[in-house]
Design an enzyme around this catalytic site. Structure first.
Site, mmCIF file in Angstrom:
data_model
loop_
_atom_site.group_PDB
_atom_site.id
_atom_site.type_symbol
_atom_site.label_atom_id
_atom_site.label_comp_id
_atom_site.label_asym_id
_atom_site.label_seq_id
_atom_site.Cartn_x
_atom_site.Cartn_y
_atom_site.Cartn_z
ATOM 1 C CG ASN A 159 68.192 72.564 85.563
ATOM 2 O OD1 ASN A 159 67.535 71.972 86.407
ATOM 3 N ND2 ASN A 159 69.114 73.447 85.872
ATOM 4 C CD GLU A 257 70.681 73.005 96.849
ATOM 5 O OE1 GLU A 257 71.366 73.961 96.418
ATOM 6 O OE2 GLU A 257 71.079 72.238 97.739
ATOM 7 C CB CYS A 291 71.492 76.506 89.261
ATOM 8 S SG CYS A 291 71.738 74.899 89.976
ATOM 9 C CD GLU A 465 69.194 69.034 97.199
ATOM 10 O OE1 GLU A 465 68.021 68.807 97.478
ATOM 11 O OE2 GLU A 465 69.575 69.289 96.049
#
Ligand code: ADP
Length: 484
Positions: A159, A257, A291, A465
């Protein structure tokens, strides 16, 4: 689709390993296709175990020289990489649209976003500080230094074909680690182009390699290799959990993640126009395939009807089409199974009392295009309150009190992003403390940037991150106790 020569020049049909462009041992490859029309863009190698092991060996061999470079030397190379990526923003954006489908303007936005991680970590490379701690005895000194974790591996999703690579690779390189990346099989071309630009910027052979092919075969070598010290993964919770388990026997460090299920709450006291815009920003980016996309929209009863009406007007105005066409903001979904999941969530919402206000079906363009959809009168029984829809569907559910809003928001195993709109300062404090999530957007629907720590809690993952915390993920602390 007309592809410019400059974009075509960024298409690589080999993996980048140890500073060389290589095919698979068997010469087998697989097709990368354009989700807008199913046409083949290129073939990339189908790597198996042996080739992956060689990439890890190359990362291992490159580690001593890379970690011994000064922070300034690493920073200079990263800055060069950043500059080259930005020079090619247009071409990389077009390449991304070709393999991923998102509109070119949005793809170019992702390239800038991806590059911002390289820039940020080029700057942070110089600030990989340690500390000194007062000793317990007069003769004692306690010093804490940071060292690179070592050889890292990363597995990334389709994505965000560029940003998910740079926000793992840039901090790894900044600290002095080497890394092998396996991009999603849907979108390996952007990753390979980024590797080519990194090489041009001066990243030495073996420091950053890209391997393409079977996720299972490559994932197995990544997790079992004795040379690998850390795995970073972005993708589904199911696969993240499998990878974590596979890393357990050799006690590798993991950063995960994983899936989200972001709630978006609009309170009675909110600026409704702003909240509607916030949903548009958060829900429909990448056609709902991120997400951190708002997955469930909760609106307090007093403003519910007004909110549904205003949101619907904006959703109906979204232009759906090929990402290369002017003004398009919603491209095709990544695959047929993505469309089927969206259809399943809508059917389930209707079965639980939901009402379609606009959209609700495949788009007349056919393929994997889906009409942006608003569903009103939703309930907590709907599947889309428990699972990520990953498509352009906005289910709206009414709630009564602040407590109930928080209860609805937390009724999930996930805890990545959450959003809420309120102008009441006390409520802002209470709700931000009450919601279980790693990131909360308050009066905004856009939260991701390189300077802030991105990550989730609960089943949404481990680690952060971006930000200075992104450096911690690739650092080992070494404690020196000096006495005389
Ligand atoms: P998504 O639904 O976003 O595609 P996945 O978790 O299925 O999420 O995929 C994310 C990444 O994980 C992709 O690069 C994919 O190839 C990889 N992947 C999928 N299955 C496995 C596996 N069993 N082992 C290792 N990597 C995997």
């Amino acid at each position: 689709m007309p592809i410019s020569e400059a974009t075509r020049a960024l298409i690589y049909d080999r993996c980048y390993v140890g500073g060389e462009w290589v095919a698979s041992d068997s010469n087998e490859s697989f097709a990368v296709t354009n989700p807008a029309d199913g046409s083949e863009i290129a073939q990339v190698p189908a790597f198996g175990s042996a080739e992956t092991e060689r990439a890890i060996q190359a990362a291992h061999d490159a580690l001593p020289a890379w970690r011994q470079k000064t922070a300034a030397e690493r920073a200079t190379i990263l800055k060069k990489w950043h500059a080259l990526v930005m020079e090619k923003q247009q071409e990389l954006g077009e390449l991304m649209t070709l393999e991923q489908g998102k509109p070119v303007a949005e793809a170019k936005g992702e390239i800038a976003y991806a590059a911002s991680y390289i820039e940020w970590f080029a700057e942070e490379a110089r600030r990989v500080y340690g500390e000194t701690i007062p000793g317990l005895q007069t003769s004692q000194r306690i010093i804490v230094t940071r060292e690179p974790v070592g050889v890292c591996v990363a597995i990334t999703p389709w994505n965000f074909p560029a940003a998910m690579i740079t926000r793992k690779v840039a901090p790894a390189l900044a600290v002095g680690c080497t890394i092998v990346v396996k991009p999603a099989s849907e979108t390996p071309l952007t990753a390979l182009a980024l590797a080519a630009l990194a090489a041009e910027a001066g990243v030495p052979a073996g420091v950053f390699s890209v391997v393409t092919g079977s996720a299972k075969a490559i994932g197995k070598v990544f997790t079992e290799s004795e040379l690998v010290r850390k795995l970073s993964f972005t993708g589904s919770t199911a696969i993240g959990s499998l990878l974590m388990e596979a890393c357990a026997p050799s006690v590798k460090r993991v950063s995960l993640e994983l899936g989200g299920n972001a709630p978006f709450l609009v309170f009675d006291d909110a600026d409704i126009e702003a909240a509607v815009q916030g949903v548009m920003d958060s829900k429909f980016r990448n056609a709902g395939q991120t997400c951190v996309c708002a997955n469930r929209i909760y609106v307090q009863k007093g403003v519910y009807a007004d909110f549904v009406e205003k949101l619907t007007k904006k959703v109906e105005a979204l232009k759906v089409g090929n990402g290369f066409d002017e003004g398009v903001v919603i491209g095709p979904l990544i695959s047929e199974s993505a469309v089927e999941k969206v259809e399943e969530h809508i059917a389930d919402a209707l079965a639980h009392g939901g009402r379609i206000v606009c959209g609700g079906s495949r788009h007349e363009l056919g393929g994997t295009w889906f009409t942006p959809t608003v569903i009103a009168d939703g309930t907590q029984k709907m599947l889309c309150t428990r699972e990520e829809t990953f498509g352009p569907v906005a289910p709206i559910i009414a709630f009564d009190t602040e407590e109930q809003g928080i209860e609805f928001a937390n009724a999930t195993e996930f805890g990545l992003a959450a959003y809420f709109y309120s102008r009441d300062l006390g409520r802002v404090r209470r709700v931000s403390e009450g919601i279980e999530a790693g990131m909360i957007g308050i009066n905004t629907g856009l939260i991701s940037n390189a300077t802030a720590p991105f990550g989730g809690i609960k089943a949404s993952g481990l680690g952060r991150e971006g930000a200075r915390q992104g450096i911690d993920e690739y650092s080992e602390f070494k404690y020196l106790c000096i006495d005389s």
